[in-house]
Design a protein around this motif. Structure first.
Motif, short mmCIF file in Angstrom:
data_model
loop_
_atom_site.label_atom_id
_atom_site.label_comp_id
_atom_site.label_asym_id
_atom_site.label_seq_id
_atom_site.Cartn_x
_atom_site.Cartn_y
_atom_site.Cartn_z
N ASN A 85 -15.76 10.18 32.21
CA ASN A 85 -15.16 9.82 30.93
C ASN A 85 -15.39 8.34 30.59
OD1 ASN A 85 -12.82 8.73 29.32
ND2 ASN A 85 -12.61 10.93 28.98
N TYR A 86 -15.17 7.43 31.56
CA TYR A 86 -15.28 6.02 31.18
C TYR A 86 -16.71 5.49 31.19
CZ TYR A 86 -14.48 4.74 36.21
OH TYR A 86 -14.53 4.61 37.57
N LEU A 104 -16.58 -1.98 30.53
CA LEU A 104 -16.04 -1.25 29.37
C LEU A 104 -15.32 -2.21 28.43
CD1 LEU A 104 -15.26 1.58 28.11
CD2 LEU A 104 -13.19 1.44 29.49
N LYS A 145 -19.27 6.92 29.97
CA LYS A 145 -19.88 7.24 28.68
C LYS A 145 -19.67 6.10 27.68
CE LYS A 145 -17.83 11.27 28.28
NZ LYS A 145 -17.28 12.56 27.91
N ARG A 146 -18.54 5.39 27.84
CA ARG A 146 -18.18 4.32 26.89
C ARG A 146 -18.51 2.93 27.44
NH1 ARG A 146 -12.62 4.51 26.85
NH2 ARG A 146 -12.54 6.01 28.55
N SER A 147 -19.16 2.89 28.63
CA SER A 147 -19.41 1.60 29.30
C SER A 147 -20.89 1.23 29.26
CB SER A 147 -19.01 1.70 30.78
OG SER A 147 -17.67 2.10 30.93
N THR A 198 -12.59 -3.14 26.06
CA THR A 198 -11.28 -2.51 25.87
C THR A 198 -10.64 -3.07 24.60
OG1 THR A 198 -10.34 -4.07 27.46
CG2 THR A 198 -10.91 -1.86 28.29
#
Ligand code: ACO
Ligand code: ACO
Length: 150
Positions: A29-30, A52, A32-34, A54
């Motif tokens: 999950n994380y 990531l 993908k956004r990092s 934030t």
């Protein structure tokens, strides 16, 4: 050793990511956004770093890991220094990192690199992880959050 951005995560990268975080679903999950980087040493995969964004101007190191055979040779420290330079050059103001309250070696390393403790997220690991985590003969419950201004 070189540190370079990873374009597409492969199984070898997940092996490293899971050293730092045992929950595959959370990791998937994380990442993908990092933005993810790999450390290549002697042509082999030695380390990984996932950053990531934030809050505004804040970058979190959500995963850092060095392959077992390469640990204790300064690669983790180089990856942390790389993360701080990347953050500064990308106009972030603060870098955060969270780790287990039982991760004594990691807490040493992050403070050696200038991170300061900011807060404790009590029961974080009980709330977010299905499997019990035992480290340094203690059940891991609380997350220590640290940060540094760059
Ligand atoms: N226990 C004791 N001391 C440690 C540890 C540890 N687990 N990790 C680093 N240190 C100390 C080293 O002894 C060294 O001390 P010195 O400066 O007095 O010589 C210093 O920290 C720097 O160590 P490096 O060799 O740069 O660290 P390494 O390359 O081993 O990488 C890392 C550190 C990334 C924590 C590695 O041990 C690892 O992959 N561990 C398993 C995964 C993990 O726990 N990742 C962090 C989870 S938190 C997160 O990902 C946000
Ligand atoms: N570093 C690493 N491990 C330690 C330390 C330490 N400083 N102190 C205790 N431990 C570990 C022991 O290895 C042992 O582990 P185990 O259960 O895996 O075998 C466990 O903790 C229990 O150790 P004891 O032998 O009962 O501890 P000891 O009799 O040494 O007393 C104390 C601990 C009071 C911290 C002692 O080391 C000391 O007087 N240190 C200097 C003064 C100090 O730091 N006091 C605390 C300041 S905070 C305060 O006073 C509120």
């Amino acid at each position: 050793m070189i540190i370079r951005e990873i374009q597409e995560l492969q199984a070898v990268h997940f092996d490293l990511l899971l050293l730092a975080d045992p929950d595959k679903h959370l990791v998937e999950n994380y990442v993908k956004r990092s933005v993810c980087f790999e450390a290549i040493f002697n042509g082999t995969e030695a380390g990984i770093l996932a950053l990531l964004p934030t809050r505004p101007e804040t970058l979190e190191i959500v995963n850092i890991a060095v392959a077992k055979t390469y640990q204790g040779q300064g690669i983790g420290e180089k990856l942390l220094q790389f993360a701080l330079s990347y953050a500064k050059n990308s106009q972030y103001k603060t870098v955060e990192i969270g780790t287990g309250s039982t991760s004594f070696g990691q807490l040493y390393l992050y403070q050696k690199c200038g991170f300061r403790m900011t807060s404790i997220d009590r029961d974080f690991f009980l709330r977010h992880y299905e499997e019990e985590i035992v480290e340094n003969k203690l059940i891991l419950k609380d997350m220590v959050r640290l940060s540094i201004d760059v």
